[in-house]
Design a protein around this motif. Sequence first.
Motif, PDB file in Angstrom:
ATOM      1  N   PRO A 119       0.815  -1.215   0.000  1.00 53.73           N
ATOM      2  CA  PRO A 119       0.000   0.000   0.000  1.00 53.73           C
ATOM      3  C   PRO A 119       0.850   1.269   0.000  1.00 53.73           C
ATOM      4  O   PRO A 119       0.514   2.240  -0.676  1.00 53.73           O
ATOM      5  CB  PRO A 119      -0.827  -0.128   1.284  1.00 53.73           C
ATOM      6  CG  PRO A 119      -0.905  -1.600   1.522  1.00 53.73           C
ATOM      7  CD  PRO A 119       0.407  -2.149   1.053  1.00 53.73           C
ATOM      8  N   GLN A 120       1.970   1.274   0.710  1.00 53.79           N
ATOM      9  CA  GLN A 120       2.835   2.457   0.742  1.00 53.79           C
ATOM     10  C   GLN A 120       3.403   2.760  -0.643  1.00 53.79           C
ATOM     11  O   GLN A 120       3.456   3.926  -1.051  1.00 53.79           O
ATOM     12  CB  GLN A 120       3.973   2.280   1.745  1.00 53.79           C
ATOM     13  CG  GLN A 120       4.825   3.527   1.907  1.00 53.79           C
ATOM     14  CD  GLN A 120       4.063   4.690   2.541  1.00 53.79           C
ATOM     15  OE1 GLN A 120       3.568   4.572   3.658  1.00 53.79           O
ATOM     16  NE2 GLN A 120       3.946   5.804   1.836  1.00 53.79           N
TER      17      GLN A 120
ATOM     18  N   TRP B   2       0.548   4.178  -2.710  1.00 55.14           N
ATOM     19  CA  TRP B   2       0.227   5.523  -2.217  1.00 55.14           C
ATOM     20  C   TRP B   2       1.255   6.536  -2.699  1.00 55.14           C
ATOM     21  O   TRP B   2       0.911   7.631  -3.122  1.00 55.14           O
ATOM     22  CB  TRP B   2       0.134   5.508  -0.694  1.00 55.14           C
ATOM     23  CG  TRP B   2      -0.342   6.807  -0.121  1.00 55.14           C
ATOM     24  CD1 TRP B   2       0.409   7.713   0.568  1.00 55.14           C
ATOM     25  CD2 TRP B   2      -1.663   7.347  -0.188  1.00 55.14           C
ATOM     26  NE1 TRP B   2      -0.370   8.787   0.934  1.00 55.14           N
ATOM     27  CE2 TRP B   2      -1.642   8.587   0.483  1.00 55.14           C
ATOM     28  CE3 TRP B   2      -2.856   6.915  -0.742  1.00 55.14           C
ATOM     29  CZ2 TRP B   2      -2.774   9.395   0.612  1.00 55.14           C
ATOM     30  CZ3 TRP B   2      -3.990   7.708  -0.622  1.00 55.14           C
ATOM     31  CH2 TRP B   2      -3.933   8.930   0.045  1.00 55.14           C
ATOM     32  N   ASN B   3       2.532   6.161  -2.643  1.00 46.59           N
ATOM     33  CA  ASN B   3       3.590   7.073  -3.090  1.00 46.59           C
ATOM     34  C   ASN B   3       3.395   7.480  -4.547  1.00 46.59           C
ATOM     35  O   ASN B   3       3.627   8.635  -4.907  1.00 46.59           O
ATOM     36  CB  ASN B   3       4.969   6.442  -2.899  1.00 46.59           C
ATOM     37  CG  ASN B   3       5.359   6.319  -1.444  1.00 46.59           C
ATOM     38  OD1 ASN B   3       4.747   6.904  -0.558  1.00 46.59           O
ATOM     39  ND2 ASN B   3       6.376   5.520  -1.193  1.00 46.59           N
TER      40      ASN B   3
ATOM     41  N   LEU C  43      -2.522   7.326   3.253  1.00 44.52           N
ATOM     42  CA  LEU C  43      -2.582   5.885   2.974  1.00 44.52           C
ATOM     43  C   LEU C  43      -3.997   5.351   2.821  1.00 44.52           C
ATOM     44  O   LEU C  43      -4.211   4.141   2.903  1.00 44.52           O
ATOM     45  CB  LEU C  43      -1.845   5.080   4.049  1.00 44.52           C
ATOM     46  CG  LEU C  43      -0.342   5.052   3.919  1.00 44.52           C
ATOM     47  CD1 LEU C  43       0.311   4.466   5.151  1.00 44.52           C
ATOM     48  CD2 LEU C  43       0.079   4.277   2.676  1.00 44.52           C
ATOM     49  N   ASN C  44      -4.970   6.236   2.606  1.00 43.35           N
ATOM     50  CA  ASN C  44      -6.347   5.779   2.509  1.00 43.35           C
ATOM     51  C   ASN C  44      -7.109   6.401   1.337  1.00 43.35           C
ATOM     52  O   ASN C  44      -7.696   5.677   0.536  1.00 43.35           O
ATOM     53  CB  ASN C  44      -7.071   6.071   3.825  1.00 43.35           C
ATOM     54  CG  ASN C  44      -8.486   5.566   3.823  1.00 43.35           C
ATOM     55  OD1 ASN C  44      -8.787   4.533   3.263  1.00 43.35           O
ATOM     56  ND2 ASN C  44      -9.370   6.324   4.441  1.00 43.35           N
TER      57      ASN C  44
ATOM     58  N   TRP D  77      -7.732  10.200  -1.310  1.00 43.27           N
ATOM     59  CA  TRP D  77      -7.663  11.611  -1.646  1.00 43.27           C
ATOM     60  C   TRP D  77      -8.642  11.896  -2.766  1.00 43.27           C
ATOM     61  O   TRP D  77      -8.948  11.049  -3.598  1.00 43.27           O
ATOM     62  CB  TRP D  77      -6.250  12.100  -1.944  1.00 43.27           C
ATOM     63  CG  TRP D  77      -5.566  11.642  -3.193  1.00 43.27           C
ATOM     64  CD1 TRP D  77      -4.740  10.560  -3.315  1.00 43.27           C
ATOM     65  CD2 TRP D  77      -5.595  12.270  -4.488  1.00 43.27           C
ATOM     66  NE1 TRP D  77      -4.260  10.490  -4.590  1.00 43.27           N
ATOM     67  CE2 TRP D  77      -4.763  11.513  -5.343  1.00 43.27           C
ATOM     68  CE3 TRP D  77      -6.233  13.386  -5.002  1.00 43.27           C
ATOM     69  CZ2 TRP D  77      -4.564  11.847  -6.677  1.00 43.27           C
ATOM     70  CZ3 TRP D  77      -6.027  13.721  -6.337  1.00 43.27           C
ATOM     71  CH2 TRP D  77      -5.207  12.958  -7.157  1.00 43.27           C
TER      72      TRP D  77
ATOM     73  N   ARG E  96      -9.057   5.836  -3.658  1.00 42.81           N
ATOM     74  CA  ARG E  96      -9.109   5.112  -2.388  1.00 42.81           C
ATOM     75  C   ARG E  96      -8.179   3.904  -2.454  1.00 42.81           C
ATOM     76  O   ARG E  96      -8.083   3.243  -3.484  1.00 42.81           O
ATOM     77  CB  ARG E  96     -10.534   4.665  -2.097  1.00 42.81           C
ATOM     78  CG  ARG E  96     -10.718   4.046  -0.736  1.00 42.81           C
ATOM     79  CD  ARG E  96     -12.179   3.846  -0.392  1.00 42.81           C
ATOM     80  NE  ARG E  96     -12.941   5.076  -0.422  1.00 42.81           N
ATOM     81  CZ  ARG E  96     -12.962   6.012   0.532  1.00 42.81           C
ATOM     82  NH1 ARG E  96     -12.218   5.835   1.615  1.00 42.81           N
ATOM     83  NH2 ARG E  96     -13.708   7.082   0.412  1.00 42.81           N
ATOM     84  N   LEU E  97      -7.537   3.618  -1.330  1.00 42.91           N
ATOM     85  CA  LEU E  97      -6.622   2.483  -1.230  1.00 42.91           C
ATOM     86  C   LEU E  97      -7.077   1.598  -0.074  1.00 42.91           C
ATOM     87  O   LEU E  97      -7.266   2.081   1.046  1.00 42.91           O
ATOM     88  CB  LEU E  97      -5.210   3.014  -0.972  1.00 42.91           C
ATOM     89  CG  LEU E  97      -4.047   2.168  -1.401  1.00 42.91           C
ATOM     90  CD1 LEU E  97      -4.119   1.817  -2.869  1.00 42.91           C
ATOM     91  CD2 LEU E  97      -2.748   2.893  -1.106  1.00 42.91           C
TER      92      LEU E  97
ATOM     93  N   THR F 260      -5.997  -1.803   1.998  1.00 40.91           N
ATOM     94  CA  THR F 260      -4.924  -2.767   2.243  1.00 40.91           C
ATOM     95  C   THR F 260      -5.498  -4.179   2.265  1.00 40.91           C
ATOM     96  O   THR F 260      -6.491  -4.442   2.949  1.00 40.91           O
ATOM     97  CB  THR F 260      -4.233  -2.473   3.584  1.00 40.91           C
ATOM     98  OG1 THR F 260      -3.641  -1.172   3.510  1.00 40.91           O
ATOM     99  CG2 THR F 260      -3.161  -3.500   3.909  1.00 40.91           C
TER     100      THR F 260
ATOM    101  N   CYS G  60      -2.803  -4.500  -2.400  1.00 43.22           N
ATOM    102  CA  CYS G  60      -3.855  -3.561  -2.013  1.00 43.22           C
ATOM    103  C   CYS G  60      -4.823  -3.411  -3.186  1.00 43.22           C
ATOM    104  O   CYS G  60      -4.543  -3.848  -4.304  1.00 43.22           O
ATOM    105  CB  CYS G  60      -3.282  -2.200  -1.621  1.00 43.22           C
ATOM    106  SG  CYS G  60      -2.295  -1.422  -2.902  1.00 43.22           S
TER     107      CYS G  60
ATOM    108  N   LEU H 171      -6.871  -0.620  -5.362  1.00 38.87           N
ATOM    109  CA  LEU H 171      -7.019   0.786  -5.720  1.00 38.87           C
ATOM    110  C   LEU H 171      -8.431   0.974  -6.258  1.00 38.87           C
ATOM    111  O   LEU H 171      -8.875   0.195  -7.108  1.00 38.87           O
ATOM    112  CB  LEU H 171      -5.986   1.162  -6.785  1.00 38.87           C
ATOM    113  CG  LEU H 171      -6.116   2.539  -7.421  1.00 38.87           C
ATOM    114  CD1 LEU H 171      -5.992   3.652  -6.388  1.00 38.87           C
ATOM    115  CD2 LEU H 171      -5.071   2.701  -8.517  1.00 38.87           C
TER     116      LEU H 171
END
Length: 125
Positions: free
Chosen positions: A11-12, A15-16, A67-68, A70, A83-84, A86, A92, A94
């Motif tokens: 997930p990180q 997210w990045n 991490l969730n 935007w 939305r993400l 885990t 994860c 998306l």
Amino acid sequence: MQVRHVIGASPQQVWNVLIDTHQWPVWGPSVRAVQSPRRYIDDGLKGCLQTVLGFWVPFEITGFEPLNFWSWKVAGIQATGHRLITIDKNHCELIFEMPLAVFPYALICRQAARRIGLLARSERS
């Protein structure tokens, strides 16, 4: 309406990719360039993006949960939510959220989700 895509990356890592404005033109089929005061977004960030048609429009990040999730407005109109979810440390889901009225945009979101997955997996190397 939602477009969902499971990605085999942490997930990180995903997210990045999602919050890096330098990556938006790489994974976003409708984005050619981005001007932003910061590379990584957070709540309230404002900037401009150049569409594939060549014109510039303003954007504003209207919701941000690290991490969730935007969301944003583009040209003053509420646009997609990102939305993400885990699944585990290396997977994860998306989810692009959009109004039903923009149903054709789902095809662009599917392409973007695949590109995000490729970019996130390449960060592992």
